[in-house]
Design an enzyme around this catalytic site. Structure first.
Site, PDB file in Angstrom:
ATOM      1  N   GLU A   1      -6.784   0.782  -3.729  1.00  0.00           N
ATOM      2  CA  GLU A   1      -7.778   0.693  -2.876  1.00  0.00           C
ATOM      3  C   GLU A   1      -9.216   1.351  -3.296  1.00  0.00           C
ATOM      4  O   GLU A   1      -9.073   2.150  -4.322  1.00  0.00           O
ATOM      5  CB  GLU A   1      -7.433   1.438  -1.717  1.00  0.00           C
ATOM      6  CG  GLU A   1      -6.864   3.029  -1.799  1.00  0.00           C
ATOM      7  CD  GLU A   1      -6.564   3.679  -0.702  1.00  0.00           C
ATOM      8  OE1 GLU A   1      -5.302   4.107  -0.565  1.00  0.00           O
ATOM      9  OE2 GLU A   1      -7.105   3.772   0.380  1.00  0.00           O
TER      10      GLU A   1
ATOM     11  N   HIS B   1       1.871   5.239  -2.317  1.00  0.00           N
ATOM     12  CA  HIS B   1       1.097   6.183  -3.161  1.00  0.00           C
ATOM     13  C   HIS B   1       2.365   6.822  -3.787  1.00  0.00           C
ATOM     14  O   HIS B   1       2.796   7.668  -3.024  1.00  0.00           O
ATOM     15  CB  HIS B   1       0.194   7.257  -2.674  1.00  0.00           C
ATOM     16  CG  HIS B   1      -1.014   6.602  -2.139  1.00  0.00           C
ATOM     17  ND1 HIS B   1      -2.161   6.400  -2.795  1.00  0.00           N
ATOM     18  CD2 HIS B   1      -1.195   5.893  -0.635  1.00  0.00           C
ATOM     19  CE1 HIS B   1      -3.326   5.863  -1.934  1.00  0.00           C
ATOM     20  NE2 HIS B   1      -2.543   5.655  -0.740  1.00  0.00           N
ATOM     21  N   PHE B   2       2.822   6.597  -4.968  1.00  0.00           N
ATOM     22  CA  PHE B   2       3.972   7.276  -5.345  1.00  0.00           C
ATOM     23  C   PHE B   2       3.650   8.360  -6.176  1.00  0.00           C
ATOM     24  O   PHE B   2       4.823   9.004  -6.658  1.00  0.00           O
ATOM     25  CB  PHE B   2       5.040   6.039  -6.042  1.00  0.00           C
ATOM     26  CG  PHE B   2       6.039   5.163  -5.026  1.00  0.00           C
ATOM     27  CD1 PHE B   2       6.007   5.382  -3.817  1.00  0.00           C
ATOM     28  CD2 PHE B   2       6.856   4.327  -5.631  1.00  0.00           C
ATOM     29  CE1 PHE B   2       6.512   4.665  -2.826  1.00  0.00           C
ATOM     30  CE2 PHE B   2       7.568   3.663  -4.685  1.00  0.00           C
ATOM     31  CZ  PHE B   2       7.331   3.591  -3.342  1.00  0.00           C
ATOM     32  N   ARG B   3       2.475   8.745  -6.499  1.00  0.00           N
ATOM     33  CA  ARG B   3       1.976   9.861  -6.763  1.00  0.00           C
ATOM     34  C   ARG B   3       2.245  10.144  -8.350  1.00  0.00           C
ATOM     35  O   ARG B   3       1.856  11.363  -8.900  1.00  0.00           O
ATOM     36  CB  ARG B   3       2.651  10.974  -5.995  1.00  0.00           C
ATOM     37  CG  ARG B   3       2.359  11.044  -4.643  1.00  0.00           C
ATOM     38  CD  ARG B   3       0.988  10.947  -4.288  1.00  0.00           C
ATOM     39  NE  ARG B   3       0.608  11.241  -2.787  1.00  0.00           N
ATOM     40  CZ  ARG B   3      -0.137  10.909  -1.882  1.00  0.00           C
ATOM     41  NH1 ARG B   3      -1.363   9.996  -2.821  1.00  0.00           N
ATOM     42  NH2 ARG B   3      -0.481  11.156  -0.884  1.00  0.00           N
TER      43      ARG B   3
ATOM     44  N   ASP C   1       0.748   2.574   3.641  1.00  0.00           N
ATOM     45  CA  ASP C   1      -0.103   3.738   3.191  1.00  0.00           C
ATOM     46  C   ASP C   1       0.587   4.932   3.087  1.00  0.00           C
ATOM     47  O   ASP C   1       0.448   5.975   3.404  1.00  0.00           O
ATOM     48  CB  ASP C   1      -1.465   3.930   4.147  1.00  0.00           C
ATOM     49  CG  ASP C   1      -2.300   4.805   3.264  1.00  0.00           C
ATOM     50  OD1 ASP C   1      -3.173   5.413   4.093  1.00  0.00           O
ATOM     51  OD2 ASP C   1      -2.063   5.180   2.237  1.00  0.00           O
TER      52      ASP C   1
ATOM     53  N   HIS D   1       2.717  14.204   1.123  1.00  0.00           N
ATOM     54  CA  HIS D   1       2.435  15.454   0.516  1.00  0.00           C
ATOM     55  C   HIS D   1       3.428  16.451   0.937  1.00  0.00           C
ATOM     56  O   HIS D   1       4.033  16.263   1.826  1.00  0.00           O
ATOM     57  CB  HIS D   1       0.938  15.770   1.212  1.00  0.00           C
ATOM     58  CG  HIS D   1      -0.297  14.874   1.239  1.00  0.00           C
ATOM     59  ND1 HIS D   1      -0.993  15.084  -0.031  1.00  0.00           N
ATOM     60  CD2 HIS D   1      -0.681  13.944   1.748  1.00  0.00           C
ATOM     61  CE1 HIS D   1      -1.822  13.998  -0.014  1.00  0.00           C
ATOM     62  NE2 HIS D   1      -1.671  13.583   1.105  1.00  0.00           N
TER      63      HIS D   1
ATOM     64  N   HIS E   1      -5.289  -0.337   5.743  1.00  0.00           N
ATOM     65  CA  HIS E   1      -5.192   0.615   6.831  1.00  0.00           C
ATOM     66  C   HIS E   1      -6.127   0.545   7.888  1.00  0.00           C
ATOM     67  O   HIS E   1      -6.811   1.617   8.306  1.00  0.00           O
ATOM     68  CB  HIS E   1      -4.752   2.004   6.458  1.00  0.00           C
ATOM     69  CG  HIS E   1      -5.948   2.520   5.466  1.00  0.00           C
ATOM     70  ND1 HIS E   1      -7.200   2.486   5.397  1.00  0.00           N
ATOM     71  CD2 HIS E   1      -5.682   3.482   4.331  1.00  0.00           C
ATOM     72  CE1 HIS E   1      -7.825   3.020   4.486  1.00  0.00           C
ATOM     73  NE2 HIS E   1      -6.899   3.659   3.824  1.00  0.00           N
TER      74      HIS E   1
ATOM     75  N   HIS F   1       0.793  -1.270  -0.128  1.00  0.00           N
ATOM     76  CA  HIS F   1       0.046  -0.081  -0.108  1.00  0.00           C
ATOM     77  C   HIS F   1       0.924   1.076  -0.094  1.00  0.00           C
ATOM     78  O   HIS F   1       1.140   1.830   1.066  1.00  0.00           O
ATOM     79  CB  HIS F   1      -1.060  -0.032   1.219  1.00  0.00           C
ATOM     80  CG  HIS F   1      -1.905   1.008   1.183  1.00  0.00           C
ATOM     81  ND1 HIS F   1      -3.122   0.856   1.851  1.00  0.00           N
ATOM     82  CD2 HIS F   1      -2.038   2.232   0.470  1.00  0.00           C
ATOM     83  CE1 HIS F   1      -3.959   2.117   1.702  1.00  0.00           C
ATOM     84  NE2 HIS F   1      -3.079   2.646   0.906  1.00  0.00           N
TER      85      HIS F   1
ATOM     86  N   ASN G   1      -5.150   6.091  -6.876  1.00  0.00           N
ATOM     87  CA  ASN G   1      -5.656   7.721  -6.827  1.00  0.00           C
ATOM     88  C   ASN G   1      -4.537   8.644  -7.540  1.00  0.00           C
ATOM     89  O   ASN G   1      -4.125   9.557  -6.540  1.00  0.00           O
ATOM     90  CB  ASN G   1      -6.086   7.941  -5.288  1.00  0.00           C
ATOM     91  CG  ASN G   1      -4.955   7.950  -4.479  1.00  0.00           C
ATOM     92  OD1 ASN G   1      -4.092   7.026  -4.479  1.00  0.00           O
ATOM     93  ND2 ASN G   1      -5.131   8.835  -3.326  1.00  0.00           N
TER      94      ASN G   1
HETATM   95  N1  LIG Z   1      -4.404   7.702   3.818  1.00  0.00           N
HETATM   96  C1  LIG Z   1      -4.409   9.153   3.522  1.00  0.00           C
HETATM   97  O1  LIG Z   1      -4.830   9.764   4.307  1.00  0.00           O
HETATM   98  N2  LIG Z   1      -4.339   9.406   2.170  1.00  0.00           N
HETATM   99  C2  LIG Z   1      -4.064   8.673   1.029  1.00  0.00           C
HETATM  100  C3  LIG Z   1      -5.158   8.147   0.499  1.00  0.00           C
HETATM  101  C4  LIG Z   1      -5.771   6.818   1.226  1.00  0.00           C
HETATM  102  O2  LIG Z   1      -5.152   5.861   1.469  1.00  0.00           O
HETATM  103  O3  LIG Z   1      -6.829   7.078   1.795  1.00  0.00           O
HETATM  104  C5  LIG Z   1      -3.395   9.521  -0.007  1.00  0.00           C
HETATM  105  O4  LIG Z   1      -3.067   9.025  -0.979  1.00  0.00           O
HETATM  106  O5  LIG Z   1      -2.928  10.655   0.390  1.00  0.00           O
HETATM  107 ZN   LIG Z   2      -7.216   4.806   2.106  1.00  0.00          ZN
HETATM  108 ZN   LIG Z   3      -3.887   4.622   0.659  1.00  0.00          ZN
END
Ligand SMILES: NC(=O)N[C@@H](CC(=O)O)C(=O)O
Ligand SMILES: [Zn+2]
Ligand SMILES: [Zn+2]
Length: 441
Positions: free
Chosen positions: A139, A56-58, A300, A304, A232, A54, A88
């Protein structure tokens, strides 16, 4: 390559011979052969590379927060050799073209192995998406989070049916927005630049919202005959609901180590979905990990920029980075006697591989991929953002202790090495591959 005298998670001391990226032999008393690189691992532990299902490498679309290069370097430096990217992004990974765009970015830049998940939205195109080598679906957001990809129950149920048809697992973001408490946000400090306490965020996205959504997701998955993995999981109640089914769940380091008691100090850097929970729930969650009742630890990893987080509580985005500090924090818990080493190895590597069908990964056995991490459990280091590699440049664990890798090996090649004297990091010339690369599922 020959790694000699390493202690494995079960306490055995072994030599490990690697040939062509695969573990060939795990035995005692192996002698080096001509021109073979030898790593003397005496006094250190050799563990399977972490599999973080899990992150998010954006990229595409959010490269100011993270890129496949910076994110995968951060993973390798934290002993993670396989990551799974979530949908996402911009564009969201909801059709074949978006998958291909992300797959190309990852193939060009990732120095660790990767899986790419497909996403579900009103615009999703299952036909073109399932024609790609998806790692999993998800997810799948049952409530809005970063990227506003929340979907209704009927769309969730139809997605489960398609996933079951294709025998693809589904990772679920389980929060029920109808059980949030919006009044809790009244008066939440929204001054820009004010690191307001994250406490109102925990009061808003209630524990009950997670528990109810998990219950509903498990029922829907059972009806659809789909394999479901709860992302998560932040409450012990939700972990217990999952334990009664053949579904799986993951917990994150931030929900294991932080609670609402840290919300004041963390400010908006402690805003994430699902939010921080009470100290009572946090310690119960940690106890379940210690007792082996939690399948997987996944981070997760949701970077940011610090500037984005320094907005008021209502405007700061949700999410914290974690891929580089996960294994180190858990290994520090082993060093201090709070977790068993085999529990950590299982949660970070062996079980994720089993749950998601990575037969060649997650274990140190002949015939498996030589994805390995060498650590010195007697040598904790202080976690400092300046020494980490995520592009976001901060960590909620600043000042904590972690046991970091000395060497990370990906399919038999050194992908990351820390200079024993200067501590300087160097990354090998290694390319990670798509772990589902055996063509469309
Ligand atoms: N967990 C978070 O608060 N943010 C995640 C998205 C997610 O996993 O809900 C994200 O991509 O910023
Ligand atoms: Zn999530
Ligand atoms: Zn996530």
């Amino acid at each position: 390559m020959l790694i000699t005298g390493a202690e494995l998670a079960d306490g055995r001391v072994r030599d490990v011979r690697i040939r062509d990226g695969t573990i060939e032999t795990v035995a005692s008393g192996l002698d080096p052969v001509a021109k073979e690189r030898v790593i003397d691992a005496r006094g250190r532990h050799l563990l399977p590379g972490g599999i973080d299902v899990h992150v998010h490498f954006r990229e595409p679309g959010g490269s100011h927060k993270e890129t496949w290069e910076s994110g995968s370097q951060s993973a390798a430096a934290g002993g993670v050799t396989t990551v799974v990217d979530q949908p996402n992004t911009a564009p969201p990974t909801v059709d074949g073209d978006a998958f291909d765009e992300k797959a190309e970015l990852a193939a060009d830049a990732s120095i660790v192995e990767y899986g790419i998940n497909g996403g579900v939205s009103p615009e999703w195109d299952p036909e073109s998406l399932f024609a790609r080598p998806l790692f999993a679906l998800g997810e799948v957001f049952l409530a809005d989070s970063t990227g506003e990809m929340g979907i209704e129950l009927d769309r969730f149920e139809s997605a489960l049916a398609v996933a079951a048809e294709h025998d693809v697992p589904v990772t679920v973001h389980a929060e029920d927005a109808t059980r949030f408490d919006p009044d809790a946000l009244d008066g939440a400090s929204n001054g820009a630049g004010v690191t307001a306490s994250a406490e109102p965020w925990s009061a808003y996205r209630t524990a009950e919202a997670e528990i109810a959504a998990v219950e509903r997701a498990l029922e829907a998955a059972d009806r659809a005959g789909a394999q479901v993995h709860i992302a998560h999981t932040s409450t012990p109640e939700a972990v217990d609901l999952v334990a009664d089914t053949d579904a799986t769940c993951e917990v994150t380091p931030h929900h294991l180590f932080f609670s609402r008691e840290n919300a004041e100090r963390l400010g908006t850097f402690g805003r994430m979905n699902p939010p921080l929970r009470s100290e009572e729930r946090r310690s119960a969650l940690f106890e379940r990990l210690r007792d082996g009742a939690i399948d997987i630890v996944a981070t997760d990893h949701a970077p940011h920029t610090a500037a984005e987080k320094r907005q008021g509580l209502l405007d700061a985005p949700s999410g914290v980075p974690g891929v580089e500090t996960c294994y180190p924090l858990l290994l520090e818990s082993v060093r201090t006697g709070n977790l068993a080493l085999e529990t950590v190895r299982n949660a970070v590597a062996t079980t994720p591989a089993e749950v998601f069908g990575l037969e060649r990964k997650g274990r140190i056995e002949p015939g498996t991929d030589a994805d390995l991490v060498l650590v010195d459990l007697t040598d904790p280091r202080e976690i400092e953002a300046a020494a980490l590699h995520s592009a976001c440049g901060w960590t909620p664990f600043e000042g904590w202790q972690g046991v970091f890798p000395e060497v990370t090996i990906l399919r038999g090649s050194v992908v990351y090495e820390r200079d024993p004297v200067t501590g300087a990091a160097s990354f090998g010339d290694v390319a990670g591959g798509n772990v589902r690369a055996n063509g469309p599922r």
